[in-house]
Write an enzyme that holds these catalytic residues in place. Structure first.
Site, PDB file in Angstrom:
ATOM      1  CG  ASP A  98      19.021  56.498  10.864  1.00 36.13           C
ATOM      2  OD1 ASP A  98      18.013  57.475  10.801  1.00 36.13           O
ATOM      3  OD2 ASP A  98      18.668  55.302  10.500  1.00 36.13           O
ATOM      4  CD  GLU A 120      14.761  52.442  14.597  1.00 35.28           C
ATOM      5  OE1 GLU A 120      13.448  52.285  14.809  1.00 35.28           O
ATOM      6  OE2 GLU A 120      15.411  53.002  13.652  1.00 35.28           O
ATOM      7  CD  GLU A 134      19.225  59.257   6.563  1.00 32.81           C
ATOM      8  OE1 GLU A 134      19.543  58.854   5.522  1.00 32.81           O
ATOM      9  OE2 GLU A 134      18.525  60.270   6.486  1.00 32.81           O
ATOM     10  CG  HIS A 208      11.497  61.308   3.720  1.00 34.59           C
ATOM     11  ND1 HIS A 208      12.834  61.380   4.095  1.00 34.59           N
ATOM     12  CD2 HIS A 208      11.079  60.200   3.999  1.00 34.59           C
ATOM     13  CE1 HIS A 208      12.985  60.419   5.066  1.00 34.59           C
ATOM     14  NE2 HIS A 208      11.728  59.732   5.122  1.00 34.59           N
ATOM     15  NE  ARG A 210      19.068  65.554   4.205  1.00 30.66           N
ATOM     16  CZ  ARG A 210      19.453  67.023   4.524  1.00 30.66           C
ATOM     17  NH1 ARG A 210      20.375  67.396   3.759  1.00 30.66           N
ATOM     18  NH2 ARG A 210      18.468  67.811   5.324  1.00 30.66           N
ATOM     19  CG  HIS A 241       9.067  64.962   4.226  1.00 29.37           C
ATOM     20  ND1 HIS A 241       9.866  66.143   4.478  1.00 29.37           N
ATOM     21  CD2 HIS A 241       9.739  64.100   5.289  1.00 29.37           C
ATOM     22  CE1 HIS A 241      10.332  66.142   5.387  1.00 29.37           C
ATOM     23  NE2 HIS A 241      10.413  64.727   5.868  1.00 29.37           N
TER      24      HIS A 241
HETATM   25  C1  UD1 Z   1      15.239  64.118   8.232  1.00 29.97           C
HETATM   26  C2  UD1 Z   1      16.275  62.989   8.570  1.00 29.97           C
HETATM   27  C3  UD1 Z   1      15.881  61.560   8.043  1.00 29.97           C
HETATM   28  C4  UD1 Z   1      14.577  61.118   8.418  1.00 29.97           C
HETATM   29  C5  UD1 Z   1      13.369  62.146   7.951  1.00 29.97           C
HETATM   30  C6  UD1 Z   1      12.130  61.799   8.445  1.00 29.97           C
HETATM   31  C7  UD1 Z   1      18.693  63.580   8.924  1.00 29.97           C
HETATM   32  C8  UD1 Z   1      19.563  64.211   7.858  1.00 29.97           C
HETATM   33  N1  UD1 Z   1      17.319  63.517   7.857  1.00 29.97           N
HETATM   34  O1  UD1 Z   1      15.015  64.131   7.064  1.00 29.97           O
HETATM   35  O2  UD1 Z   1      16.947  60.610   8.423  1.00 29.97           O
HETATM   36  O3  UD1 Z   1      14.084  59.849   7.602  1.00 29.97           O
HETATM   37  O4  UD1 Z   1      14.008  63.313   8.849  1.00 29.97           O
HETATM   38  O5  UD1 Z   1      11.221  62.545   7.900  1.00 29.97           O
HETATM   39  O6  UD1 Z   1      18.681  63.747   9.862  1.00 29.97           O
HETATM   40  N2  UD1 Z   1      10.582  70.841   6.874  1.00 29.97           N
HETATM   41  C9  UD1 Z   1       9.509  71.700   7.385  1.00 29.97           C
HETATM   42  N3  UD1 Z   1       8.689  71.219   8.526  1.00 29.97           N
HETATM   43  C10 UD1 Z   1       8.813  69.995   9.074  1.00 29.97           C
HETATM   44  C11 UD1 Z   1      10.018  69.234   8.676  1.00 29.97           C
HETATM   45  C12 UD1 Z   1      10.833  69.478   7.789  1.00 29.97           C
HETATM   46  O7  UD1 Z   1       9.564  72.696   6.750  1.00 29.97           O
HETATM   47  O8  UD1 Z   1       8.235  69.889  10.102  1.00 29.97           O
HETATM   48  C13 UD1 Z   1      11.434  71.172   5.755  1.00 29.97           C
HETATM   49  C14 UD1 Z   1      12.354  72.284   6.112  1.00 29.97           C
HETATM   50  O9  UD1 Z   1      12.543  73.048   5.016  1.00 29.97           O
HETATM   51  C15 UD1 Z   1      13.709  71.416   5.962  1.00 29.97           C
HETATM   52  C16 UD1 Z   1      13.406  70.361   5.118  1.00 29.97           C
HETATM   53  O10 UD1 Z   1      12.075  69.945   5.416  1.00 29.97           O
HETATM   54  O11 UD1 Z   1      14.846  72.311   5.908  1.00 29.97           O
HETATM   55  C17 UD1 Z   1      14.323  68.992   5.255  1.00 29.97           C
HETATM   56  O12 UD1 Z   1      14.314  68.651   6.809  1.00 29.97           O
HETATM   57  P1  UD1 Z   1      15.607  67.703   7.293  1.00 29.97           P
HETATM   58  O13 UD1 Z   1      15.087  67.169   8.739  1.00 29.97           O
HETATM   59  O14 UD1 Z   1      17.019  68.367   7.124  1.00 29.97           O
HETATM   60  O15 UD1 Z   1      15.398  66.392   6.402  1.00 29.97           O
HETATM   61  P2  UD1 Z   1      14.674  65.392   6.078  1.00 29.97           P
HETATM   62  O16 UD1 Z   1      14.267  64.955   4.885  1.00 29.97           O
HETATM   63  O17 UD1 Z   1      13.139  65.868   6.850  1.00 29.97           O
HETATM   64  N1  UDP Z   2       3.956  59.072   9.413  1.00 27.16           N
HETATM   65  C1  UDP Z   2       2.941  60.023   9.806  1.00 27.16           C
HETATM   66  N2  UDP Z   2       2.203  60.881   8.877  1.00 27.16           N
HETATM   67  C2  UDP Z   2       2.777  60.783   7.701  1.00 27.16           C
HETATM   68  C3  UDP Z   2       3.773  59.895   7.281  1.00 27.16           C
HETATM   69  C4  UDP Z   2       4.379  59.373   8.069  1.00 27.16           C
HETATM   70  O1  UDP Z   2       2.775  60.024  11.157  1.00 27.16           O
HETATM   71  O2  UDP Z   2       1.939  61.714   7.106  1.00 27.16           O
HETATM   72  C5  UDP Z   2       4.807  58.134  10.360  1.00 27.16           C
HETATM   73  C6  UDP Z   2       4.774  56.864   9.931  1.00 27.16           C
HETATM   74  O3  UDP Z   2       3.618  56.174  10.401  1.00 27.16           O
HETATM   75  C7  UDP Z   2       6.192  56.388  10.816  1.00 27.16           C
HETATM   76  C8  UDP Z   2       6.914  57.546  10.501  1.00 27.16           C
HETATM   77  O4  UDP Z   2       5.948  58.785  10.231  1.00 27.16           O
HETATM   78  O5  UDP Z   2       5.783  55.945  11.817  1.00 27.16           O
HETATM   79  C9  UDP Z   2       7.848  57.742   9.328  1.00 27.16           C
HETATM   80  O6  UDP Z   2       8.529  58.849   9.310  1.00 27.16           O
HETATM   81  P1  UDP Z   2       9.302  59.263   8.072  1.00 27.16           P
HETATM   82  O7  UDP Z   2       8.961  58.565   6.717  1.00 27.16           O
HETATM   83  O8  UDP Z   2       9.158  60.897   8.080  1.00 27.16           O
HETATM   84  O9  UDP Z   2      10.764  59.024   8.313  1.00 27.16           O
HETATM   85  P2  UDP Z   2      11.720  57.831   8.523  1.00 27.16           P
HETATM   86  O10 UDP Z   2      11.009  56.679   9.265  1.00 27.16           O
HETATM   87  O11 UDP Z   2      11.987  57.404   7.098  1.00 27.16           O
HETATM   88  O12 UDP Z   2      12.964  57.898   9.216  1.00 27.16           O
END
Ligand code: UD1
Ligand code: UDP
Length: 369
Positions: A98, A120, A134, A208, A210, A241
């Site tokens: 999602d 999923e 999501e 993490h 939003r 995160h």
């Molecule tokens: C995204 C997904 C969320 C998911 C989450 C898993 C959307 C809108 N959100 O949220 O559904 O649960 O991923 O973690 O699709 N960043 C880094 N390096 C990384 C990853 C992120 O620097 O490897 C930073 C960047 O500044 C980026 C910010 O995190 O702009 C937010 O990342 P984003 O993918 O927009 O949102 P998440 O909160 O990670």
């Molecule tokens: N996870 C990981 N390293 C971490 C934290 C989480 O590998 O430091 C794994 C966790 O086991 C799960 C997935 O990341 O499989 C969850 O990701 P996240 O919480 O970023 O996203 P969400 O599931 O909420 O979309």
């Protein structure tokens, strides 16, 4: 007949973790040629998974930017995928879950009239803004989807409520359980073990979402901080995160507390093993809610709703939201009442038998050949 070409598109850490088993199963099947495309919505956290499982994407849209907006991610995926889909012309596209990558990639495939399989599918809270964005991402994706790979009977029922075609819904289990078979081991040692007291009760924390950023996250962190200060046997490990908003909130809340260890995101093997050795998990993550029942770990879910009611029903998950008093109340109950703890730790995994990826590939085989 030539091999069918299946494009697997994902962009974030959790999608990667749950798509790796599908990619590996496609690679094994003689009928298919998988084409792995990453959007790079995440960078370091995505690469960590790809490297751990030796997955080399054929295409990388490399789109992540600092503080990226939903619009920016969507526009970038849509415009880059148009050309890529036209030139590669796969027989089908697979997306997961999602995220914004999921929705935008599905829409791009729809515009090229390429069928989409949604891994999923069918998770719902029915609350437009919770989780945001999501809930709407997955509803819109399921309007486009050709093959619904629902992890549980409950998610199948959700799809039926939306009048999705029953003959195109397959209950497969969740591929997160497939992944657990490759990560948890008795031989493992936490990389930062020497920083934690040998008899400490470890709380594994992640947060993490939003909709939790800002006041809810601040309230939850402050409750956890107070609890740790009052109980010397507790230590928290928090792989933070990389979102700048989360980094800032975590450091503001915990930098002065030496029993809260803020660490970089762990690779999934370390994370699963740490989860398996923790006393308790506190999280707003979706994927972790699916993994915890298999690991026999109680989870306090730092959200008001969940699209994973199976885990609540199984007894592993307790929805506690982000109110500081409620969080304190539950932490105290866990610490003082062993029966409350034991009941949650004994729950059964409701997310399948670890054969989800194989079922998904079998369906594609039947449908495409
Ligand atoms: C995204 C997904 C969320 C998911 C989450 C898993 C959307 C809108 N959100 O949220 O559904 O649960 O991923 O973690 O699709 N960043 C880094 N390096 C990384 C990853 C992120 O620097 O490897 C930073 C960047 O500044 C980026 C910010 O995190 O702009 C937010 O990342 P984003 O993918 O927009 O949102 P998440 O909160 O990670
Ligand atoms: N996870 C990981 N390293 C971490 C934290 C989480 O590998 O430091 C794994 C966790 O086991 C799960 C997935 O990341 O499989 C969850 O990701 P996240 O919480 O970023 O996203 P969400 O599931 O909420 O979309």
């Amino acid at each position: 007949m030539g091999k069918k070409r299946i494009m697997v598109i994902f962009g974030t850490r959790p999608e990667a973790i749950k798509m790796v088993p599908v990619i590996k199963a496609l690679e094994k099947a003689a009928e298919f040629e998988p084409i792995v495309v990453v959007t790079g919505q995440h960078r370091q956290m995505l690469d960590q998974v790809l490297e751990t499982f030796d997955v080399s994407p054929a295409f990388d849209l490399n789109l992540m930017s600092d503080q990226q907006t939903l619009t920016k991610i969507t526009v970038s995926v849509l415009s880059q995928m148009e050309q890529l889909l036209k030139t590669t012309n796969p027989d089908a596209v697979l997306v997961h879950g999602d995220t914004t990558t999921t929705l935008a990639a599905s829409l791009a495939a729809f515009y090229q009239q390429i069928p989409v399989g949604h891994v999923e599918a069918g998770l719902r809270t029915w609350q437009k803004y919770d989780p945001f964005p999501e809930e709407i991402n997955r509803q819109l994706t399921d309007a486009i989807t050709q093959w619904y790979f629902a992890p549980t009977e409950r998610s199948r029922q959700n799809l039926l409520k939306e009048h999705r075609d029953e003959s195109r819904i397959y209950v497969t289990g969740n591929t997160a359980i497939d992944m657990l078979a490759h990560t948890v081991s008795d031989q493992w040692q936490l990389p930062m073990q020497n920083q934690i007291a040998p008899n400490a009760k470890i709380i594994l924390l992640t947060m993490h979402r939003r909709e939790n950023q800002g006041a809810p996250m601040k309230a939850a962190f402050s409750a956890i901080n107070d609890f740790v200060l009052e109980h010397p046997e507790i230590e928290v490990v928090f792989p933070v995160h990389l979102s700048p908003n989360v980094q800032k909130a975590a450091h503001q809340a915990f930098d002065d507390n030496e029993r809260v260890h803020l660490i970089a995101p762990l690779n999934v093997i370390d994370f699963h093993n740490l989860a398996a050795r923790s006393w308790l998990i506190m999280t707003d993550s979706g994927g972790i809610q699916e993994e915890a029942p298999s690991l026999g770990k109680p989870v306090l879910v730092l959200r008001d709703t969940t699209e994973r009611p199976e885990g609540v029903q199984a007894g592993t998950l307790k929805l506690v939201g982000t109110d500081a008093k409620t969080i304190q109340k539950w932490l105290t109950a866990f610490l003082n009442d062993q029966t409350v703890y034991e009941q949650m730790a004994r729950a059964q995994n409701p997310y399948g038998d670890g054969q989800a990826a194989k079922r998904i590939v079998d369906v594609l085989c039947r449908e495409l050949n």
